[in-house]
Design an enzyme around this catalytic site. Structure first.
Site, short mmCIF file in Angstrom:
data_model
loop_
_atom_site.label_atom_id
_atom_site.label_comp_id
_atom_site.label_asym_id
_atom_site.label_seq_id
_atom_site.Cartn_x
_atom_site.Cartn_y
_atom_site.Cartn_z
N ARG A 226 3.96 -4.80 -3.17
CA ARG A 226 3.70 -6.22 -3.46
C ARG A 226 3.03 -7.00 -2.32
NH1 ARG A 226 8.50 -9.25 -6.53
NH2 ARG A 226 9.49 -9.13 -4.48
N ASP A 227 2.61 -6.30 -1.27
CA ASP A 227 1.92 -7.03 -0.19
C ASP A 227 0.90 -6.13 0.51
OD1 ASP A 227 1.34 -9.27 1.32
OD2 ASP A 227 2.94 -8.95 2.77
#
Length: 323
Positions: A175-176
């Site tokens: 997610r990053d």
């Protein structure tokens, strides 16, 4: 992990040579964010360097008078503080379960000074975003550095795709993914770092995340949207777009009403057309219209022409790297 840039000390940071757990002596500051401070530290017994990440949500707390203790916030903000604290703990527990050659290694985590600490491996290197910007001679937007050839691209992204495939098979999404979370060591090998937003699929709506302009897909801006491997695929595509053009893609919030994402080849005519098409497919706003598998990126990466000349493309055909 470790990057070559060190920050100046300020009153919110632990002091130089502060000891933690009677084992780690703080040596320098690597980075500061809204939720944490990252230091280099030397382990007292082995003498080896480590990375120590301290939970320090600066908007909610402050350093105590002893320059060590982290004060808890007032009652009205305690719930927000506890949610972020639990997210930090989950990062440590998740990283503890992960073992992959291209993912930063967990060492230990502990509680001290009324806060939490995560200890990770130390590797000499620099982040991909700084490598691209410094290579182009600019600290803002720039062109693809001449030394970032197709061999470098394969050497960087094939391992990162391998790491992502491993995470997804384990039911985890990062997610990053972004250039600042990929460290390139002295041998040119990449490491995926910063699992502060990583979660298992089933838990993705339980924990908030910090989005990054240009690299976060639309579904990460809503707690109700479905998140999954395709969320990481969007960020991977955005990272490739940045390395091949010297600038991140237009942020999703600016593409909602009129999707004017500049074609990758408008900034880099040497990029392989098939690869450019796959990257744009990965950058689709809607999940259902987006590339759903890393397999297509692997195929495109094996076609050659990241930006190479004929001689290098011939060498790629003779001995291409595989994920």
């Amino acid at each position: 992990m470790r990057v070559n840039v060190k920050l100046e000390w300020d009153e919110e940071c632990l002091g130089r040579n502060t000891r933690l757990l009677q084992s780690y002596r703080i040596k320098s500051i690597v980075s500061q964010s809204e939720l944490s401070i990252v230091y280099t530290a030397r382990h007292g017994d082995s003498g080896e360097m480590r990375i120590v990440k301290e939970f320090f949500p600066r908007a909610l707390t402050q350093r105590g008078a002893d320059r060590r203790t982290v004060d808890k916030p007032k009652s009205s903000r305690v719930r927000q503080y506890e949610i972020l604290r639990e997210l930090f703990r989950q990062e440590a527990l998740l990283l503890k379960e992960i073992e992959h050659p291209y993912i930063v290694r967990y060492k230990e985590h502990f509680e001290e000074n009324n806060t939490l600490y995560l200890v990770m491996e130390y590797c000499q290197g620099t982040t991909l975003d700084r490598l691209v910007r410094e290579g182009s001679g600019q600290e803002t937007e720039g062109k693809l550095p001449s030394d970032l050839n197709s061999r470098f691209m394969r050497q960087t992204f094939n391992p990162i795709m391998s790491a992502l495939a491993y995470l997804h098979n384990e039911g985890i999404i990062h997610r990053d993914i972004k250039p600042g979370n990929i460290v390139i060591d002295r041998d040119g090998k990449p490491k995926l770092i910063d699992f502060g937003s990583a979660v298992r699929y089933a838990e993705c709506r339980q924990f908030p995340i910090m989005t990054t302009s240009g690299y976060s897909p639309l579904e990460l801006y809503s707690e109700k949207s479905q998140q999954g491997p395709s969320s990481d695929i969007y960020s991977l595509a955005a990272t490739m777009y940045f390395v091949l053009t010297g600038r991140p893609p237009t942020d999703v919030t600016e593409r909602l009403f009129e999707d004017k994402l500049p074609p990758l080849r408008a900034h880099n005519r040497n990029a392989n057309p098939a690869l450019a098409w796959i990257i744009h497919w990965g950058l689709a706003l809607e999940v259902k219209r987006r590339c759903q598998s890393l397999r297509w990126f692997r195929i495109a990466a094996g076609l050659g022409g990241w930006g190479a000349g004929r001689g290098e493309r011939r060498r790629q055909r003779d001995g291409a790297d595989n994920v």
